[in-house]
Design an enzyme around this catalytic site. Structure first.
Site, PDB file in Angstrom:
ATOM      1  CE1 TYR A 103      -4.149   3.580   6.298  1.00  0.00           C
ATOM      2  CE2 TYR A 103      -4.740   3.759   3.985  1.00  0.00           C
ATOM      3  CZ  TYR A 103      -5.107   3.559   5.308  1.00  0.00           C
ATOM      4  OH  TYR A 103      -6.420   3.362   5.632  1.00  0.00           O
ATOM      5  CG  HIS A 122      -2.158   0.800   1.028  1.00  0.00           C
ATOM      6  ND1 HIS A 122      -2.224   1.868   0.147  1.00  0.00           N
ATOM      7  CD2 HIS A 122      -3.394   0.710   1.584  1.00  0.00           C
ATOM      8  CE1 HIS A 122      -3.447   2.378   0.182  1.00  0.00           C
ATOM      9  NE2 HIS A 122      -4.172   1.694   1.044  1.00  0.00           N
TER      10      HIS A 122
HETATM   11  C1  FMN Z   1     -15.231   0.697   2.655  1.00  0.00           C
HETATM   12  C2  FMN Z   1     -13.963   0.870   1.869  1.00  0.00           C
HETATM   13  C3  FMN Z   1     -12.762   0.433   2.410  1.00  0.00           C
HETATM   14  C4  FMN Z   1     -11.576   0.574   1.669  1.00  0.00           C
HETATM   15  N1  FMN Z   1     -10.408   0.056   2.167  1.00  0.00           N
HETATM   16  C5  FMN Z   1      -9.280   0.085   1.400  1.00  0.00           C
HETATM   17  C6  FMN Z   1      -8.098  -0.584   1.803  1.00  0.00           C
HETATM   18  O1  FMN Z   1      -8.038  -1.239   2.850  1.00  0.00           O
HETATM   19  N2  FMN Z   1      -7.012  -0.491   0.994  1.00  0.00           N
HETATM   20  C7  FMN Z   1      -7.041   0.195  -0.196  1.00  0.00           C
HETATM   21  O2  FMN Z   1      -6.037   0.243  -0.903  1.00  0.00           O
HETATM   22  N3  FMN Z   1      -8.160   0.804  -0.619  1.00  0.00           N
HETATM   23  C8  FMN Z   1      -9.282   0.745   0.136  1.00  0.00           C
HETATM   24  N4  FMN Z   1     -10.427   1.298  -0.343  1.00  0.00           N
HETATM   25  C9  FMN Z   1     -10.414   1.945  -1.664  1.00  0.00           C
HETATM   26  C10 FMN Z   1     -10.812   0.962  -2.758  1.00  0.00           C
HETATM   27  O3  FMN Z   1      -9.904  -0.104  -2.887  1.00  0.00           O
HETATM   28  C11 FMN Z   1     -10.892   1.664  -4.117  1.00  0.00           C
HETATM   29  O4  FMN Z   1      -9.623   2.175  -4.416  1.00  0.00           O
HETATM   30  C12 FMN Z   1     -11.924   2.811  -4.142  1.00  0.00           C
HETATM   31  O5  FMN Z   1     -13.092   2.453  -3.420  1.00  0.00           O
HETATM   32  C13 FMN Z   1     -12.317   3.142  -5.574  1.00  0.00           C
HETATM   33  O6  FMN Z   1     -12.796   1.985  -6.235  1.00  0.00           O
HETATM   34  P1  FMN Z   1     -14.375   1.738  -6.502  1.00  0.00           P
HETATM   35  O7  FMN Z   1     -14.869   2.913  -7.295  1.00  0.00           O
HETATM   36  O8  FMN Z   1     -14.436   0.448  -7.267  1.00  0.00           O
HETATM   37  O9  FMN Z   1     -15.038   1.656  -5.163  1.00  0.00           O
HETATM   38  C14 FMN Z   1     -11.604   1.177   0.392  1.00  0.00           C
HETATM   39  C15 FMN Z   1     -12.821   1.624  -0.127  1.00  0.00           C
HETATM   40  C16 FMN Z   1     -13.987   1.472   0.587  1.00  0.00           C
HETATM   41  C17 FMN Z   1     -15.261   1.934  -0.034  1.00  0.00           C
END
Ligand code: FMN
Length: 406
Positions: free
Chosen positions: A208, A203
């Site tokens: 972070y 990550h």
């Molecule tokens: C509830 C939630 C938790 C997330 N936790 C992480 C995480 O632990 N690590 C990470 O790299 N991104 C995390 N993300 C970001 C997602 O991996 C992604 O980059 C972001 O939601 C955009 O993608 P999407 O449009 O498909 O949701 C999280 C997103 C959401 C909604």
């Protein structure tokens, strides 16, 4: 100087993603477009380094908050990932796992900081493999991007800079602490390998610790870890070098990578991004997972995301294109994948995009990939309302429209 997405579109003279999407979304809805066959390159297998995926749909990391208080997977987490693996996705990237015990970011957050955890994770990886999917462990140094466990030492590149969580430290990381952090990621990567994970993802985004080193706003160091793009990238480079040395030449190592949309004006600089991406590739990374985080205009303590742009899809495609202009390297495009037509278009416009990371639509519906493969015009039901994100922290991550997952 970093520019935010709206400015980028304006200055680069590119069509707004929403314009591109409008045509495709209409086509997907079947309103004007001719009927399509049910095949798509998105459903075809792909090999990324040594990582063989049965299709190009990857569950992007989302913190599930279903681990026990030692960070180990619970039956509930295994159930959620089993459902996902049955839903047709090629690979699941776990929610971020803390690799240092003291960096537990939530009582139910996932951690991978000790070898004694390997058997618990073996149960998880087996469950996913049994259903024909792969699983990748996301490894994270949390740093000041937390508001939990603050009685422990909090790592940050520089002192007195508040994170999105309002957490700041009195003392910048020492070089010994930097070495300790790098070694912890490498040890966790080996742990993941032993536990049966098919890949690890480092990550390096979303503010972070490693991302903070990349950002001049957070990194005000005067030593060899700050002050220039070469120095800001050093920590990330050391992490990749240590991980690659630890897991061997063949094991897939991905990195979630910050785009220009990381805290807007205060974010990663365009030159830095290109330089860092190239350096990561040269150090043995397998693929970059293109993402972003906050924008200043949207910034508030509840940690809102670039993904607040609900009107757009594949919204980091522009960043991916910029990276591909100076680097020939496999990219996973994450963010706003809601429509197969739009995803195909993103791949057509950039042949270095090899797969898509999908988070919220799969929180909404773990069987979305199967539905897409049955009907390529199927529209994901996720409305990107961000409820799953905004309500994250105090409960298990789930979609407000799937209350049974609470
Ligand atoms: C509830 C939630 C938790 C997330 N936790 C992480 C995480 O632990 N690590 C990470 O790299 N991104 C995390 N993300 C970001 C997602 O991996 C992604 O980059 C972001 O939601 C955009 O993608 P999407 O449009 O498909 O949701 C999280 C997103 C959401 C909604």
């Amino acid at each position: 100087m970093a520019i935010n997405r709206r400015e980028f579109i304006k200055y680069a003279g590119l069509a707004a993603a929403s314009t591109i999407v409008a045509g495709c979304a209409g086509a997907a809805a079947g309103s004007t477009a001719p009927a399509r066959s049910n095949s798509s390159p998105i459903f075809e297998p792909v090999k990324i380094g040594n990582l063989e995926l049965k299709n190009r749909m990857i569950k992007s990391a989302s913190q599930e908050l279903r681990s026990d208080t030692n960070g180990n997977p619970t039956d509930d987490l295994i159930r959620v990932y089993t459902n996902l693996s049955k839903g047709g996705v090629a690979m699941i990237i776990t929610g971020l796992t803390y690799v240092l015990r003291d960096e537990q970011y939530n009582p139910n957050g996932a951690g991978m900081y000790d070898d004694s955890q390997i058997p618990a994770y073996q149960r998880l990886t087996s469950a996913v493999h049994d259903n024909g999917a792969k699983i990748c462990a996301q490894l994270a140094l949390i740093g000041s991007n937390r508001n939990y466990n603050l009685d422990k030492r909090v790592f940050a590149p520089s002192a007195a800079i508040g994170s999105s969580y309002g957490t700041q430290v009195q003392k910048e990381m020492t070089k010994d602490e930097i070495k300790q952090a790098v070694a912890a990621v490498a040890a966790a990567a080996v742990r993941a390998q032993k536990a049966g994970f098919d890949a690890v993802e480092l990550h390096l985004a979303h503010e972070y610790l490693a991302c903070q080193f990349l950002m001049p706003y957070f990194n005000r160091r005067k030593d060899e870890y700050g002050g220039s793009r070469e120095n800001r990238a050093r920590f990330a480079f050391e992490i990749v070098e240590a991980v690659r040395a630890a897991v061997g030449p063949d094991f897939p190592v991905l990195a979630k990578f910050a785009s220009t949309h990381e805290r807007g004006e205060q974010g990663c600089l365009r030159d830095d991004i290109d330089y860092t991406a190239k350096g990561l590739a040269e150090r043995g990374l397998t693929a970059l997972d293109i993402s972003g985080g906050n924008e200043v205009e949207d910034f508030n303590p509840s940690h809102r995301w670039i993904s607040d742009y609900t009107e757009d899809m594949c919204y980091f495609a522009h960043d991916a294109r910029f990276i591909s202009m100076s680097l020939n390297f496999p990219l996973i495009l994450t963010g706003g994948s809601r429509d197969i037509g739009v995803m195909e278009k993103a791949m057509q416009s950039n042949d270095q995009i090899v797969a898509f990371g999908i988070a919220r639509p799969l929180i909404n519906d773990p069987s979305l990939p199967n539905k897409w493969m049955a009907d390529v015009t199927y529209k994901a039901e996720c409305i990107s309302c961000n409820w799953c994100r905004d309500n994250y922290g105090g409960q298990k991550t789930h979609c407000q429209f799937r209350p049974e997952e609470a």
